[in-house]
Design a protein around this motif. Structure first.
Motif, PDB file in Angstrom:
ATOM      1  N   ALA B 226      -6.366   0.914 -16.799  1.00  0.00           N
ATOM      2  CA  ALA B 226      -5.333   1.601 -15.838  1.00  0.00           C
ATOM      3  C   ALA B 226      -6.158   2.215 -14.695  1.00  0.00           C
ATOM      4  CB  ALA B 226      -4.382   2.514 -16.617  1.00  0.00           C
ATOM      5  N   GLY B 227      -5.574   2.067 -13.568  1.00  0.00           N
ATOM      6  CA  GLY B 227      -6.066   2.872 -12.394  1.00  0.00           C
ATOM      7  C   GLY B 227      -4.980   3.372 -11.367  1.00  0.00           C
ATOM      8  N   MET B 228      -5.686   4.107 -10.375  1.00  0.00           N
ATOM      9  CA  MET B 228      -4.695   4.781  -9.535  1.00  0.00           C
ATOM     10  C   MET B 228      -4.383   4.004  -8.292  1.00  0.00           C
ATOM     11  SD  MET B 228      -3.325   7.651 -10.018  1.00  0.00           S
ATOM     12  CE  MET B 228      -3.085   9.172  -9.261  1.00  0.00           C
ATOM     13  N   GLY B 229      -5.132   2.867  -8.013  1.00  0.00           N
ATOM     14  CA  GLY B 229      -5.257   2.119  -6.754  1.00  0.00           C
ATOM     15  C   GLY B 229      -3.642   1.766  -6.143  1.00  0.00           C
ATOM     16  N   VAL B 230      -3.221   1.055  -6.796  1.00  0.00           N
ATOM     17  CA  VAL B 230      -1.752   0.486  -6.384  1.00  0.00           C
ATOM     18  C   VAL B 230      -0.917   1.926  -6.095  1.00  0.00           C
ATOM     19  CG1 VAL B 230       0.235  -0.443  -6.942  1.00  0.00           C
ATOM     20  CG2 VAL B 230      -1.915  -1.500  -7.543  1.00  0.00           C
ATOM     21  N   ALA B 231      -0.921   2.873  -6.991  1.00  0.00           N
ATOM     22  CA  ALA B 231       0.009   4.151  -6.506  1.00  0.00           C
ATOM     23  C   ALA B 231      -0.428   4.707  -5.501  1.00  0.00           C
ATOM     24  CB  ALA B 231      -0.154   4.943  -8.058  1.00  0.00           C
ATOM     25  N   MET B 232      -1.602   4.716  -5.348  1.00  0.00           N
ATOM     26  CA  MET B 232      -2.404   5.467  -4.043  1.00  0.00           C
ATOM     27  C   MET B 232      -1.893   4.747  -2.872  1.00  0.00           C
ATOM     28  SD  MET B 232      -6.224   6.280  -3.852  1.00  0.00           S
ATOM     29  CE  MET B 232      -6.914   6.548  -5.428  1.00  0.00           C
ATOM     30  N   LEU B 233      -1.871   3.380  -2.771  1.00  0.00           N
ATOM     31  CA  LEU B 233      -1.260   2.813  -1.694  1.00  0.00           C
ATOM     32  C   LEU B 233       0.295   3.134  -1.664  1.00  0.00           C
ATOM     33  CD1 LEU B 233      -2.962  -0.779  -1.731  1.00  0.00           C
ATOM     34  CD2 LEU B 233      -3.175   0.795   0.031  1.00  0.00           C
ATOM     35  N   GLY B 234       0.777   3.213  -2.694  1.00  0.00           N
ATOM     36  CA  GLY B 234       2.153   3.719  -2.732  1.00  0.00           C
ATOM     37  C   GLY B 234       2.684   4.802  -2.006  1.00  0.00           C
ATOM     38  N   SER B 235       1.673   5.758  -2.223  1.00  0.00           N
ATOM     39  CA  SER B 235       1.685   7.058  -1.583  1.00  0.00           C
ATOM     40  C   SER B 235       1.342   7.073  -0.178  1.00  0.00           C
ATOM     41  CB  SER B 235       0.844   7.973  -2.332  1.00  0.00           C
ATOM     42  OG  SER B 235       1.320   8.663  -3.571  1.00  0.00           O
ATOM     43  N   PHE B 236       0.571   6.080   0.273  1.00  0.00           N
ATOM     44  CA  PHE B 236      -0.029   5.863   1.476  1.00  0.00           C
ATOM     45  C   PHE B 236       1.326   5.594   2.478  1.00  0.00           C
ATOM     46  CE2 PHE B 236      -1.509   3.052   4.644  1.00  0.00           C
ATOM     47  CZ  PHE B 236      -2.309   3.758   5.581  1.00  0.00           C
ATOM     48  N   PHE B 237       1.809   4.492   1.854  1.00  0.00           N
ATOM     49  CA  PHE B 237       2.972   3.801   2.743  1.00  0.00           C
ATOM     50  C   PHE B 237       4.035   5.005   2.941  1.00  0.00           C
ATOM     51  CE2 PHE B 237       0.971  -0.341   1.938  1.00  0.00           C
ATOM     52  CZ  PHE B 237       1.042  -0.798   2.929  1.00  0.00           C
ATOM     53  N   MET B 238       4.358   5.674   1.744  1.00  0.00           N
ATOM     54  CA  MET B 238       5.467   6.751   1.923  1.00  0.00           C
ATOM     55  C   MET B 238       5.027   7.827   2.904  1.00  0.00           C
ATOM     56  SD  MET B 238       6.625   7.676  -2.085  1.00  0.00           S
ATOM     57  CE  MET B 238       5.735   8.704  -2.194  1.00  0.00           C
ATOM     58  N   MET B 239       3.706   8.340   2.864  1.00  0.00           N
ATOM     59  CA  MET B 239       3.265   9.247   3.875  1.00  0.00           C
ATOM     60  C   MET B 239       3.372   8.606   5.059  1.00  0.00           C
ATOM     61  SD  MET B 239       2.852  11.891   2.338  1.00  0.00           S
ATOM     62  CE  MET B 239       4.001  11.399   0.851  1.00  0.00           C
ATOM     63  N   LEU B 240       3.235   7.317   5.434  1.00  0.00           N
ATOM     64  CA  LEU B 240       3.320   6.897   6.817  1.00  0.00           C
ATOM     65  C   LEU B 240       4.561   6.817   7.261  1.00  0.00           C
ATOM     66  CD1 LEU B 240       0.851   5.458   7.861  1.00  0.00           C
ATOM     67  CD2 LEU B 240       1.961   3.149   7.455  1.00  0.00           C
ATOM     68  N   VAL B 241       5.747   6.423   6.239  1.00  0.00           N
ATOM     69  CA  VAL B 241       7.316   6.661   6.559  1.00  0.00           C
ATOM     70  C   VAL B 241       7.480   8.167   6.901  1.00  0.00           C
ATOM     71  CG1 VAL B 241       9.538   6.451   5.758  1.00  0.00           C
ATOM     72  CG2 VAL B 241       7.831   4.561   5.174  1.00  0.00           C
ATOM     73  N   VAL B 242       6.878   9.270   6.154  1.00  0.00           N
ATOM     74  CA  VAL B 242       7.266  10.675   6.250  1.00  0.00           C
ATOM     75  C   VAL B 242       6.749  10.967   7.831  1.00  0.00           C
ATOM     76  CG1 VAL B 242       7.061  12.928   5.657  1.00  0.00           C
ATOM     77  CG2 VAL B 242       7.194  11.107   3.943  1.00  0.00           C
ATOM     78  N   LEU B 243       5.525  10.535   7.961  1.00  0.00           N
ATOM     79  CA  LEU B 243       4.860  11.071   9.360  1.00  0.00           C
ATOM     80  C   LEU B 243       5.663  10.441  10.436  1.00  0.00           C
ATOM     81  CD1 LEU B 243       2.379  12.505  10.341  1.00  0.00           C
ATOM     82  CD2 LEU B 243       1.062  10.344  10.450  1.00  0.00           C
ATOM     83  N   LEU B 244       5.976   9.046  10.475  1.00  0.00           N
ATOM     84  CA  LEU B 244       6.617   8.486  11.491  1.00  0.00           C
ATOM     85  C   LEU B 244       7.878   9.055  11.936  1.00  0.00           C
ATOM     86  CD1 LEU B 244       5.361   4.935  11.004  1.00  0.00           C
ATOM     87  CD2 LEU B 244       4.423   6.546  12.573  1.00  0.00           C
ATOM     88  N   LEU B 245       8.557   9.327  10.734  1.00  0.00           N
ATOM     89  CA  LEU B 245       9.706   9.732  11.129  1.00  0.00           C
ATOM     90  C   LEU B 245      10.114  11.399  11.299  1.00  0.00           C
ATOM     91  CD1 LEU B 245      12.124   7.553   8.540  1.00  0.00           C
ATOM     92  CD2 LEU B 245      11.873   7.368  10.958  1.00  0.00           C
ATOM     93  N   SER B 246       9.292  12.046  10.310  1.00  0.00           N
ATOM     94  CA  SER B 246       9.800  13.468  10.351  1.00  0.00           C
ATOM     95  C   SER B 246       8.894  14.257  11.346  1.00  0.00           C
ATOM     96  CB  SER B 246       9.079  14.177   8.922  1.00  0.00           C
ATOM     97  OG  SER B 246       7.565  14.125   8.909  1.00  0.00           O
ATOM     98  N   LEU B 247       7.698  13.876  12.087  1.00  0.00           N
ATOM     99  CA  LEU B 247       7.126  14.394  13.161  1.00  0.00           C
ATOM    100  C   LEU B 247       7.797  14.120  14.359  1.00  0.00           C
ATOM    101  CD1 LEU B 247       4.653  16.008  13.958  1.00  0.00           C
ATOM    102  CD2 LEU B 247       3.380  13.944  14.355  1.00  0.00           C
ATOM    103  N   PRO B 248       8.226  13.064  14.850  1.00  0.00           N
ATOM    104  CA  PRO B 248       8.731  12.947  15.804  1.00  0.00           C
ATOM    105  C   PRO B 248      10.403  13.630  15.915  1.00  0.00           C
ATOM    106  CG  PRO B 248       8.487  10.735  15.395  1.00  0.00           C
ATOM    107  CD  PRO B 248       7.984  11.758  14.426  1.00  0.00           C
ATOM    108  N   ILE B 249      10.950  13.531  14.892  1.00  0.00           N
ATOM    109  CA  ILE B 249      12.419  14.047  14.784  1.00  0.00           C
ATOM    110  C   ILE B 249      12.303  15.606  14.530  1.00  0.00           C
ATOM    111  CG2 ILE B 249      14.458  14.187  13.016  1.00  0.00           C
ATOM    112  CD1 ILE B 249      13.982  11.430  12.282  1.00  0.00           C
ATOM    113  N   GLY B 250      11.326  16.293  13.608  1.00  0.00           N
ATOM    114  CA  GLY B 250      11.072  17.397  13.734  1.00  0.00           C
ATOM    115  C   GLY B 250      10.792  18.192  14.915  1.00  0.00           C
ATOM    116  N   VAL B 251       9.628  17.479  15.770  1.00  0.00           N
ATOM    117  CA  VAL B 251       9.360  18.267  16.978  1.00  0.00           C
ATOM    118  C   VAL B 251      10.335  18.155  17.896  1.00  0.00           C
ATOM    119  CG1 VAL B 251       7.506  17.868  18.756  1.00  0.00           C
ATOM    120  CG2 VAL B 251       6.544  17.753  16.339  1.00  0.00           C
ATOM    121  N   ALA B 252      10.971  16.799  18.206  1.00  0.00           N
ATOM    122  CA  ALA B 252      12.135  17.080  19.011  1.00  0.00           C
ATOM    123  C   ALA B 252      13.150  17.991  18.823  1.00  0.00           C
ATOM    124  CB  ALA B 252      12.648  15.650  19.049  1.00  0.00           C
TER     125      ALA B 252
END
Lengths: 344, 455
Positions: B226-252
């Motif tokens: 068992a390893g963390m690799g896939v979960a790490m990618l999952g977290s990465f894609f989630m953080m990408l969504v969070v960054l792309l949505l919350s930064l522009p919306i939050g700042v605006a």
């Protein structure tokens, strides 16, 4: 503005990916948390050995899995539901209403339920269903009378059991295990102690008495565990007098912490369960949507692989993990090969 | 004046150099308070140290993996009976056929080293033998993958590293002892004797476990894989969504609220609600996400896209609050000067105020992301636990939409499983997660140090 660009690109990505989701190439499985480890072992081997992608196996419980299974036919619904009990009439009806009519039932083997306590705790070595009934029921028979359960120690009703406070950790009502426990242990104990007879004699109808038989005392001596076996293990670790209900596979992985008791004089093992000697066991199933065979790539191959001799047979990896192999595996294999659905 | 009258009024007669009783009491109170403070800090540090030590003690083992180095003979009569070299024929040979190759290799090693063990005569019953318990169930797949990627290996003998089963691995790490396996059906003392001999001969050894960091999760039967690799990618894609949505919306949202919105009851109400949202327990966002994104909008379950959307909701208030604070800290004179030389309000904000507030905004965003990265509760509800994250996403779209796990959800999942070997992995996972969180916080601190301006 760069912010506008960012938002636009985010939306674009979301839109592109939403369209890409339409085609599904992996088998999706959901359901019983008892079957989950077996299904994921098979999924892993399947992914290694075939060109199909590894099936996605989720847990959530037998009822939740069958509910999702019955939501309808199509790529957005799951292909296989795992269950630690047979599908109910009600569920078959719900399935049919949503267009899920052809269901293939596959029995993969048996699972034993064991009664275990802390390895250094009091010597709980042999139980009878009657002991569990006396320990857990709200009303028991004492000196020929039906009275509110007065027992607080195991030795109060059976001198062979240790002089220890009753602290039972049993599966919560949402678990499939609970049903087996009620039916094979509490109801059996109810009859054995004569409580059933006493209740009927006191004027209860047969059905009410049977329901009363599987009721559990609510004064805190019996604790329902809604989580999984890890939680039961933690409770027993913390309480030397605790006795818990586990799956055979879980016990076999934790023999350094737990000791197991016999039930009706039979020690639980894969042998005693497959012969039916050990009384507390249940069959494990999965259900396949026939309409998805041929549509979802690898579905039939996965089902066939699941019950193949080298997987579900007595020497396969599932048996190694704790599944009790089904002696009638060949019939099951033929059933999948012929895509025989349940007769309605 | 008053200076002169004070000594007279209090009637003090003693020297200023010699503290009187009251001064002494006050000094003592101060000394006591300092001591309390020190004790409080000490307790805090003690618990931090205890936490760190227990995490590293429990988790360090996950970064090591026991493996055998064995010469494997890829027998042609097993893998490609007719010697056609046809890839389809070779593919039809399943992993079960590779098990005997491993058995043969370990037996050869036993004879070569002249080890006396009852296992040398182990009978093969059905598909398994007692020798199999020494190896991971994944070992045959390693060999099959090698052959499939290079069919030329058939007929040759190659030295291969094969990972050990979790029990053997635990024995080398001290987790499994001879007492603890006394009633274990997976391994006997005989196996351990053999492992001791093999270890002395250098056939089996511990090494760095890269697969734990990069590999996918594995089923209950093979915790050693068992390893963390896939979960790490999952977290990465989630953080990408969070960054792309919350930064522009939050700042605006915060620029509008801070610079343009009129001050009235409605904006007051919005402001109060944003502060309240920041304090809402994260599980509530999980239920909201389940209801809105999955049940109403029918987005796929367990997808990082949905996880990211839920975490966006959770991160937005944090980002809005920190952005507004950093916009507020830009002195009004900057805006006045810009407006004074004829800039429009928008120009003043975007050309002058926003760049000056940027370090604060970025710090707030990174801290918000770090918070979201470690969040588990909402993910439980949208189905990112309870299954094996074994498939790497095969593209950007599938990265967002295919079922995946996330790092904290993966840790939770491991902690739940039956085999004690997974428990070690859970602690190891915590170490990886902590490294990520610490890195993000350090970046936030560096950004603040480097770019923050004080007026």
């Amino acid at each position: 503005m760069s912010l506008a660009k960012l938002t636009a690109s985010a939306l674009a990505i979301a839109a592109v990916s939403a369209t890409a989701a339409a085609a599904r190439d992996n088998v999706q499985v959901a359901g019983s948390s008892t079957v989950l480890p077996y299904a994921s072992i098979v999924a892993e081997l399947f992914g290694e050995n075939f060109d199909f992608p590894t099936p996605v196996v989720e847990s959530g419980g037998s009822s939740a899995g069958l509910k999702r299974f019955c939501e309808g036919v199509g790529e957005t619904t799951i292909d296989i539901a795992n269950a630690s009990r047979a599908i109910r009439e009600k569920e078959i009806k719900a399935c049919a209403e949503n267009g899920v009519t052809d269901i293939i039932e596959v029995r993969i083997g048996y699972d034993g339920i064991v009664f275990a306590s802390q390895i250094n705790g009091p010597a709980f070595t042999a139980f009878e269903p009657a002991d569990w009934y006396n320990a857990l029921a709200p009303k028991v028979v004492k000196d020929g009378e039906l009275v509110d359960n007065p027992y607080t120690k195991w030795s109060d009703f059976n001198a062979d059991l240790p002089d220890a406070e009753i602290a039972a950790f049993i599966p919560g009502t949402k678990h499939g295990t609970r049903e087996v426990f009620e039916e094979k242990v509490l109801a059996a104990g109810c009859e054995a102690t004569g409580a059933l007879e006493a209740m009927v004699a006191a004027g209860m109808s047969e059905d009410d008495a049977e329901d009363a038989c599987i009721a559990v005392r609510t004064d805190g001596l019996s604790v329902d565990i809604d989580g999984d076996y890890t939680e039961t293990l933690a409770r027993i670790d913390a309480n030397p007098n605790g006795v818990g209900v586990f799956g055979l596979a879980f016990y076999e992985n934790n023999t350094d912490k737990l000791k197991v008791a016999t039930m009706s004089g039979v020690a639980p093992s894969t042998e005693t369960i497959s012969t039916g000697e050990y009384p507390v066991s249940r069959p494990l199933f999965f259900y396949i949507k026939k309409a998805h065979i041929g549509v979802i790539p690898g579905l039939k191959e996965f089902a066939e692989f699941f019950v193949a001799d080298e997987i579900a047979g007595p020497d396969g990896p599932l048996a190694e993990y704790g599944l009790v192999a089904d002696p009638e595996l060949a019939a099951t294999q033929a059933k999948i090969a012929g895509e025989e659905t349940m007769s309605n | 004046m008053t200076d002169a009258t004070i000594p007279a009024a209090t009637g003090a007669t003693g020297s200023l150099l010699e503290p009187d009783a009251r001064t002494r009491r006050r000094n003592a109170a101060e000394a006591r308070f300092r001591l309390y403070g020190l004790i409080a800090v000490g307790i805090g540090l003690f618990f931090l140290a205890a936490l760190m030590i227990s995490i590293f003690m429990n988790g360090a083992g996950a970064f090591q993996q026991t493996a055998y180095t064995l010469p494997i003979e890829f027998r042609q009569d097993v893998l490609d009976k007719n010697g056609t070299g046809d890839i389809e024929t070779i593919k039809s040979v399943k992993t079960f056929a590779y098990k005997p190759l491993i058995r043969e290799a370990i037996l050869r090693e036993i004879y070569r080293l002249d080890i006396e063990t009852p296992l040398a005569g182990a009978k093969v019953k059905g598909f398994s033998s007692d020798l199999d318990n020494l190896f991971s169930d994944g070992a045959p797949a390693t060999l099959r993958d090698m052959v499939l990627s290079d069919p030329g290996l058939i007929g040759q003998t190659v030295t291969v590293k094969l990972i050990a089963s979790s029990r053997v691995d635990g024995y080398l790490k001290g987790r499994v002892s001879r007492e603890s396996i006394a009633r274990d059906k997976n391994l006997d003392a005989v196996h351990l004797d053999l492992v001791d001999e093999l270890r002395a001969a250098g056939v089996v050894a511990k090494g760095f476990n890269l697969a734990f960091i990069t590999g996918p999760d594995a089923s209950d039967a093979r915790p050693e894989q068992a390893g963390m690799g896939v979960a790490m990618l999952g977290s990465f894609f989630m953080m990408l969504v969070v960054l792309l949505l919350s930064l522009p919306i939050g700042v605006a949202a915060s620029i509008y609220l801070e610079e343009f919105a009129p001050k009235n009851r409605i904006t007051d109400l919005i402001e109060v609600n944003i502060s309240n949202l920041a304090a809402v327990p994260s599980i509530v966002f999980g239920i909201l996400g389940l209801a809105v994104f999955i049940q109403v909008m029918h987005l796929p379950q367990s997808a990082p896209l949905v996880g990211g959307l839920v975490l966006t909701l959770m991160t937005l208030p944090t980002i809005i609050i920190s952005t507004r604070a950093s916009l507020k800290s830009v002195p009004p004179s900057i805006r006045d000067a810009a407006l004074g030389v004829g800039a429009s309000k928008m120009q003043a904000v975007f050309h002058h105020v926003l760049p000056l507030a940027m370090p604060g905004i970025l710090t707030g965003t990174i801290i918000g992301l770090a918070q979201a990265l470690g969040e588990t509760a909402p993910l439980l509800l949208i189905g990112m636990v309870g299954y094996i994250a074994s498939n790497y996403p095969d593209g950007v779209a599938s990265g967002f939409l295919d079922p995946n796990s996330a790092m904290p959800a993966q840790i939770f999942e491991w902690a739940k499983r039956a085999d004690p070997a997974f428990y070690e992995r859970a602690w190891g996972g915590i170490i990886i997660l902590l490294v990520f969180l610490m890195t993000m916080n350090i970046i936030a601190i560096l950004l603040r140090r480097r770019f923050e301006r004080r007026w």
